[in-house]
Design an enzyme around this catalytic site. Structure first.
Site, mmCIF file in Angstrom:
data_model
loop_
_atom_site.group_PDB
_atom_site.id
_atom_site.type_symbol
_atom_site.label_atom_id
_atom_site.label_comp_id
_atom_site.label_asym_id
_atom_site.label_seq_id
_atom_site.Cartn_x
_atom_site.Cartn_y
_atom_site.Cartn_z
ATOM 1 N N ASP A 71 0.821 -1.213 0.000
ATOM 2 C CA ASP A 71 0.000 0.000 0.000
ATOM 3 C C ASP A 71 0.854 1.261 0.000
ATOM 4 O O ASP A 71 2.079 1.190 0.133
ATOM 5 C CB ASP A 71 -0.948 -0.010 1.218
ATOM 6 N N ASN A 140 -6.775 -3.112 14.787
ATOM 7 C CA ASN A 140 -8.179 -3.464 14.520
ATOM 8 C C ASN A 140 -8.293 -4.645 13.550
ATOM 9 O O ASN A 140 -9.364 -4.911 13.017
ATOM 10 C CB ASN A 140 -8.945 -2.250 13.963
ATOM 11 N N HIS A 142 -6.700 -4.971 10.631
ATOM 12 C CA HIS A 142 -6.553 -4.690 9.202
ATOM 13 C C HIS A 142 -5.261 -5.279 8.640
ATOM 14 O O HIS A 142 -4.289 -5.479 9.371
ATOM 15 C CB HIS A 142 -6.672 -3.188 8.890
ATOM 16 N N GLU A 147 -9.401 -2.010 5.802
ATOM 17 C CA GLU A 147 -10.004 -1.781 7.105
ATOM 18 C C GLU A 147 -11.197 -2.724 7.299
ATOM 19 O O GLU A 147 -11.673 -3.336 6.338
ATOM 20 C CB GLU A 147 -10.471 -0.318 7.193
HETATM 21 C C1 GLP Z 1 -0.131 0.223 8.581
HETATM 22 C C2 GLP Z 1 0.158 -0.606 7.339
HETATM 23 C C3 GLP Z 1 -0.060 -2.078 7.603
HETATM 24 C C4 GLP Z 1 0.626 -2.503 8.883
HETATM 25 C C5 GLP Z 1 0.072 -1.705 10.034
HETATM 26 C C6 GLP Z 1 0.664 -2.101 11.380
HETATM 27 O O1 GLP Z 1 -1.473 0.502 8.739
HETATM 28 N N1 GLP Z 1 -0.635 -0.196 6.232
HETATM 29 O O2 GLP Z 1 0.416 -2.825 6.506
HETATM 30 O O3 GLP Z 1 0.447 -3.875 9.104
HETATM 31 O O4 GLP Z 1 0.359 -0.343 9.779
HETATM 32 O O5 GLP Z 1 1.863 -1.443 11.605
HETATM 33 P P1 GLP Z 1 2.846 -1.692 12.796
HETATM 34 O O6 GLP Z 1 3.691 -2.854 12.401
HETATM 35 O O7 GLP Z 1 3.649 -0.436 12.884
HETATM 36 O O8 GLP Z 1 2.048 -1.962 14.008
#
Ligand code: GLP
Length: 249
Positions: A71, A140, A142, A147
């Site tokens: 993304d 959450n 995702h 989402e």
């Molecule tokens: C963002 C990314 C996700 C990732 C999430 C969790 O929202 N788009 O791909 O899994 O963050 O990030 P973190 O590893 O910093 O908790």
């Protein structure tokens, strides 16, 4: 649905990184022209450092690899220090011999998002699909920026971020405050991710424990996007003890 997700629990986040990096190195050793999927967020950072270390130490070249990222924030260009293109260059691509022109990250400044997203889908298909894709998980549930409510067959598209994601990503690790976080992103869909031949999802820390338990042992439901991986034929969650703490089994 009980699900097919394989669970590996490690004592520390360093061990999680070693396990996951080992999978990527093995993949590239066995198939130098692999198609790899990458993720951003703080969770995979140690894995990327370990991939870079192992690639040098064990002389495993990424020169023939093609990569796709999950993304990108809508409205940020690749030079912005919070863009996911910048993150990938900084954390991984600049430290291995992958060719920049073989690394694909959605263009957050694309003039026509629908065209950008369809071209991304087409490009994944044209190189034969993703062999191994690393994922993180949001608090959450995702995955990528899919989402809660994202359909199981969703494809790459422009999406809105939830308030909870905006807040999690502005807790000082990335953006300094919620006002700076873009409200939208371009994200591969759940269907795009499910098409990968092999998936590995990483989670560390107690904040992820609820989402992990729901994803693995809860209902197969768009309410928890990561639960939509339950029927994937080859999906492994590599967890530390904290993120695994709410699993019943
Ligand atoms: C963002 C990314 C996700 C990732 C999430 C969790 O929202 N788009 O791909 O899994 O963050 O990030 P973190 O590893 O910093 O908790």
């Amino acid at each position: 649905m009980a699900g097919n997700i394989k669970i590996v629990v490690c004592k520390t986040s360093e061990e999680v990184a070693k396990k996951c990096a080992g999978m990527f190195i093995e993949q590239v050793r066995n198939k130098p022209a692999s198609v790899l999927g990458f993720a951003t967020g703080s969770t995979p950072e140690k894995t990327y450092a370990e991939i870079a270390r192992l690639s040098k130490a064990e002389k495993v070249s990424f020169a023939k690899v093609t990569s796709f990222n999950l993304d990108e924030y809508w409205g940020l260009d690749g030079d912005h220090d919070q863009s996911y293109r910048y993150f990938m260059n900084d954390k991984l691509f600049n430290h291995i011999d992958i060719r920049t022109w073989n690394t694909n990250v959605l263009n957050g400044k694309a003039r026509f998002p629908a065209v950008e997203c369809q071209a991304y889908e087409d490009k994944i298909v044209s190189v034969g699909g993703v062999d191994l894709w690393i994922l993180g998980i949001g608090n959450n549930g995702h995955i990528a920026f899919n989402e809660p409510g994202s359909p199981v067959d969703s494809r790459t598209r422009l999406v809105s971020l939830t308030q909870s994601t905006i807040e999690s990503n502005s807790d000082g690790r990335f953006f300094k405050n919620a006002n700076e976080v873009p409200r939208c992103a371009l994200s591969t869909g759940i269907g795009t991710i499910r098409d990968a031949k092999k998936l590995v999802l990483l989670a560390t820390g107690a904040k992820k424990a609820d989402a992990v338990a729901k994803a693995v042992e809860g209902a197969f439901s768009p309410d928890v996007p990561a639960s939509l991986l339950q029927d994937h034929p080859d999906c492994t969650f590599i967890l530390d003890t904290d993120s695994a703490s709410k699993l019943k089994k």
